[in-house]
Design a protein around this motif. Sequence first.
Motif, PDB file in Angstrom:
ATOM      1  N   LEU A 118      11.902  -7.370   6.364  1.00  0.00           N
ATOM      2  CA  LEU A 118      12.911  -6.706   5.531  1.00  0.00           C
ATOM      3  C   LEU A 118      13.570  -5.530   6.248  1.00  0.00           C
ATOM      4  CD1 LEU A 118      11.030  -6.689   2.121  1.00  0.00           C
ATOM      5  CD2 LEU A 118      13.136  -7.919   2.632  1.00  0.00           C
ATOM      6  N   ILE A 119      12.793  -4.814   7.032  1.00  0.00           N
ATOM      7  CA  ILE A 119      13.322  -3.611   7.673  1.00  0.00           C
ATOM      8  C   ILE A 119      14.094  -3.928   8.942  1.00  0.00           C
ATOM      9  CG2 ILE A 119      12.658  -1.451   8.806  1.00  0.00           C
ATOM     10  CD1 ILE A 119      10.323  -1.315   6.792  1.00  0.00           C
ATOM     11  N   TRP A 120      13.560  -4.798   9.788  1.00  0.00           N
ATOM     12  CA  TRP A 120      14.123  -4.956  11.132  1.00  0.00           C
ATOM     13  C   TRP A 120      14.971  -6.213  11.327  1.00  0.00           C
ATOM     14  CZ3 TRP A 120      13.782  -0.421  12.902  1.00  0.00           C
ATOM     15  CH2 TRP A 120      12.668   0.366  12.655  1.00  0.00           C
ATOM     16  N   LYS A 121      14.953  -7.147  10.408  1.00  0.00           N
ATOM     17  CA  LYS A 121      15.688  -8.400  10.624  1.00  0.00           C
ATOM     18  C   LYS A 121      17.198  -8.180  10.676  1.00  0.00           C
ATOM     19  CE  LYS A 121      15.311 -12.803  11.216  1.00  0.00           C
ATOM     20  NZ  LYS A 121      14.667 -13.318  12.407  1.00  0.00           N
ATOM     21  N   SER A 122      17.712  -7.281   9.847  1.00  0.00           N
ATOM     22  CA  SER A 122      19.160  -7.066   9.852  1.00  0.00           C
ATOM     23  C   SER A 122      19.620  -6.480  11.182  1.00  0.00           C
ATOM     24  CB  SER A 122      19.566  -6.148   8.699  1.00  0.00           C
ATOM     25  OG  SER A 122      19.010  -4.867   8.866  1.00  0.00           O
ATOM     26  N   ARG A 123      18.791  -5.683  11.815  1.00  0.00           N
ATOM     27  CA  ARG A 123      19.151  -5.145  13.129  1.00  0.00           C
ATOM     28  C   ARG A 123      19.116  -6.236  14.190  1.00  0.00           C
ATOM     29  NH1 ARG A 123      16.300   0.280  14.947  1.00  0.00           N
ATOM     30  NH2 ARG A 123      17.427   0.925  13.097  1.00  0.00           N
ATOM     31  N   GLU A 124      18.144  -7.152  14.078  1.00  0.00           N
ATOM     32  CA  GLU A 124      18.017  -8.226  15.066  1.00  0.00           C
ATOM     33  C   GLU A 124      19.182  -9.205  15.004  1.00  0.00           C
ATOM     34  OE1 GLU A 124      14.296 -10.145  14.482  1.00  0.00           O
ATOM     35  OE2 GLU A 124      13.135  -8.406  15.126  1.00  0.00           O
ATOM     36  N   VAL A 125      19.686  -9.493  13.819  1.00  0.00           N
ATOM     37  CA  VAL A 125      20.771 -10.463  13.682  1.00  0.00           C
ATOM     38  C   VAL A 125      22.142  -9.786  13.601  1.00  0.00           C
ATOM     39  CG1 VAL A 125      19.317 -12.235  12.656  1.00  0.00           C
ATOM     40  CG2 VAL A 125      20.508 -10.623  11.174  1.00  0.00           C
ATOM     41  N   LYS A 126      22.202  -8.508  13.972  1.00  0.00           N
ATOM     42  CA  LYS A 126      23.447  -7.734  14.056  1.00  0.00           C
ATOM     43  C   LYS A 126      24.167  -7.595  12.717  1.00  0.00           C
ATOM     44  CE  LYS A 126      23.150  -7.695  18.632  1.00  0.00           C
ATOM     45  NZ  LYS A 126      21.901  -7.166  19.012  1.00  0.00           N
ATOM     46  N   MET A 127      23.401  -7.471  11.643  1.00  0.00           N
ATOM     47  CA  MET A 127      23.986  -7.262  10.320  1.00  0.00           C
ATOM     48  C   MET A 127      23.834  -5.810   9.853  1.00  0.00           C
ATOM     49  SD  MET A 127      25.358 -10.021   9.195  1.00  0.00           S
ATOM     50  CE  MET A 127      25.469  -9.792   7.452  1.00  0.00           C
ATOM     51  N   GLU A 128      23.204  -4.994  10.681  1.00  0.00           N
ATOM     52  CA  GLU A 128      22.935  -3.625  10.265  1.00  0.00           C
ATOM     53  C   GLU A 128      24.222  -2.820  10.085  1.00  0.00           C
ATOM     54  OE1 GLU A 128      19.864  -0.123  11.419  1.00  0.00           O
ATOM     55  OE2 GLU A 128      20.988  -1.013  13.046  1.00  0.00           O
ATOM     56  N   THR A 129      25.214  -3.066  10.918  1.00  0.00           N
ATOM     57  CA  THR A 129      26.470  -2.312  10.771  1.00  0.00           C
ATOM     58  C   THR A 129      27.147  -2.639   9.448  1.00  0.00           C
ATOM     59  OG1 THR A 129      27.605  -4.031  12.035  1.00  0.00           O
ATOM     60  CG2 THR A 129      26.866  -2.079  13.239  1.00  0.00           C
ATOM     61  N   LEU A 130      27.038  -3.890   9.020  1.00  0.00           N
ATOM     62  CA  LEU A 130      27.597  -4.265   7.725  1.00  0.00           C
ATOM     63  C   LEU A 130      26.844  -3.591   6.583  1.00  0.00           C
ATOM     64  CD1 LEU A 130      29.663  -6.021   6.246  1.00  0.00           C
ATOM     65  CD2 LEU A 130      27.970  -7.840   6.223  1.00  0.00           C
ATOM     66  N   GLU A 131      25.517  -3.536   6.688  1.00  0.00           N
ATOM     67  CA  GLU A 131      24.715  -2.863   5.666  1.00  0.00           C
ATOM     68  C   GLU A 131      24.996  -1.365   5.634  1.00  0.00           C
ATOM     69  OE1 GLU A 131      20.597  -3.634   6.191  1.00  0.00           O
ATOM     70  OE2 GLU A 131      20.789  -5.752   5.703  1.00  0.00           O
ATOM     71  N   LEU A 132      25.177  -0.768   6.802  1.00  0.00           N
ATOM     72  CA  LEU A 132      25.426   0.673   6.859  1.00  0.00           C
ATOM     73  C   LEU A 132      26.826   1.040   6.392  1.00  0.00           C
ATOM     74  CD1 LEU A 132      23.638   1.612  10.188  1.00  0.00           C
ATOM     75  CD2 LEU A 132      22.840   1.967   7.846  1.00  0.00           C
ATOM     76  N   SER A 133      27.728   0.065   6.322  1.00  0.00           N
ATOM     77  CA  SER A 133      29.081   0.355   5.847  1.00  0.00           C
ATOM     78  C   SER A 133      29.160   0.441   4.322  1.00  0.00           C
ATOM     79  CB  SER A 133      30.058  -0.708   6.357  1.00  0.00           C
ATOM     80  OG  SER A 133      29.776  -1.962   5.752  1.00  0.00           O
ATOM     81  N   THR A 134      28.104   0.030   3.645  1.00  0.00           N
ATOM     82  CA  THR A 134      28.082   0.125   2.184  1.00  0.00           C
ATOM     83  C   THR A 134      27.812   1.574   1.779  1.00  0.00           C
ATOM     84  OG1 THR A 134      25.717  -0.336   2.062  1.00  0.00           O
ATOM     85  CG2 THR A 134      27.213  -2.226   1.977  1.00  0.00           C
ATOM     86  N   PRO A 135      28.183   1.955   0.565  1.00  0.00           N
ATOM     87  CA  PRO A 135      27.977   3.354   0.149  1.00  0.00           C
ATOM     88  C   PRO A 135      26.536   3.682  -0.245  1.00  0.00           C
ATOM     89  CG  PRO A 135      29.053   2.134  -1.596  1.00  0.00           C
ATOM     90  CD  PRO A 135      28.968   1.201  -0.418  1.00  0.00           C
ATOM     91  N   LEU A 136      25.617   2.756  -0.071  1.00  0.00           N
ATOM     92  CA  LEU A 136      24.218   3.032  -0.422  1.00  0.00           C
ATOM     93  C   LEU A 136      23.611   4.024   0.558  1.00  0.00           C
ATOM     94  CD1 LEU A 136      22.779  -0.450  -1.362  1.00  0.00           C
ATOM     95  CD2 LEU A 136      23.167   1.485  -2.866  1.00  0.00           C
TER      96      LEU A 136
END
Length: 188
Positions: free
Chosen positions: A11-29
Amino acid sequence: LIALLFYSQLLIWKSREVKMETLELSTPLSFGSRTIAVWMVLNSLIACLLVVSCGIGIAFQLIFRSGDINWLLYTQLVVTIGWPAMLSAGMIVWLQLMTGKKYPGILAVALFLLLTESRAGRQIGLQHPLTQFAKSYLPHYSDMNGYGAYWSVFINSMLFWTSLTVLISWLIIRWKSQRKNKSVLNFA
């Protein structure tokens, strides 16, 4: 706890591995909202496993006609197993996020679990109750009086560990949020 470690690192590191972290960080959460969401997902995994376990127990009771279903016993089972597991899930998430890297985080969590949840910690001298995270002495359940006077001791101990986990999570969220806000360029 091994399953919690596996799912938490996914849950924590998979988004960074598949290069989705920038999309998650662009949300206002906020950082805190995302990490508490990870903790709640792990808690729901624990709850599902406990419900399935209790369902299997009830099914065996019904199949073998072994008497009335003791709902209080099943409730106490969920509390005595689920509450410490949910607190451990919180510490697993916070330790991984505190390290900031995948494999050092997994190593930190594995060492934490090894020292606090296994006999290895007691063998090296960590025998004090405050060094055993989310553990409280709870004797075997008896049909005569349940857990007896130890039930209130268990609840008070879990309230202590809950408040400590919430305090640690609040401190880590504050610390990480301040670090992230300093690194953001402010063009205002």
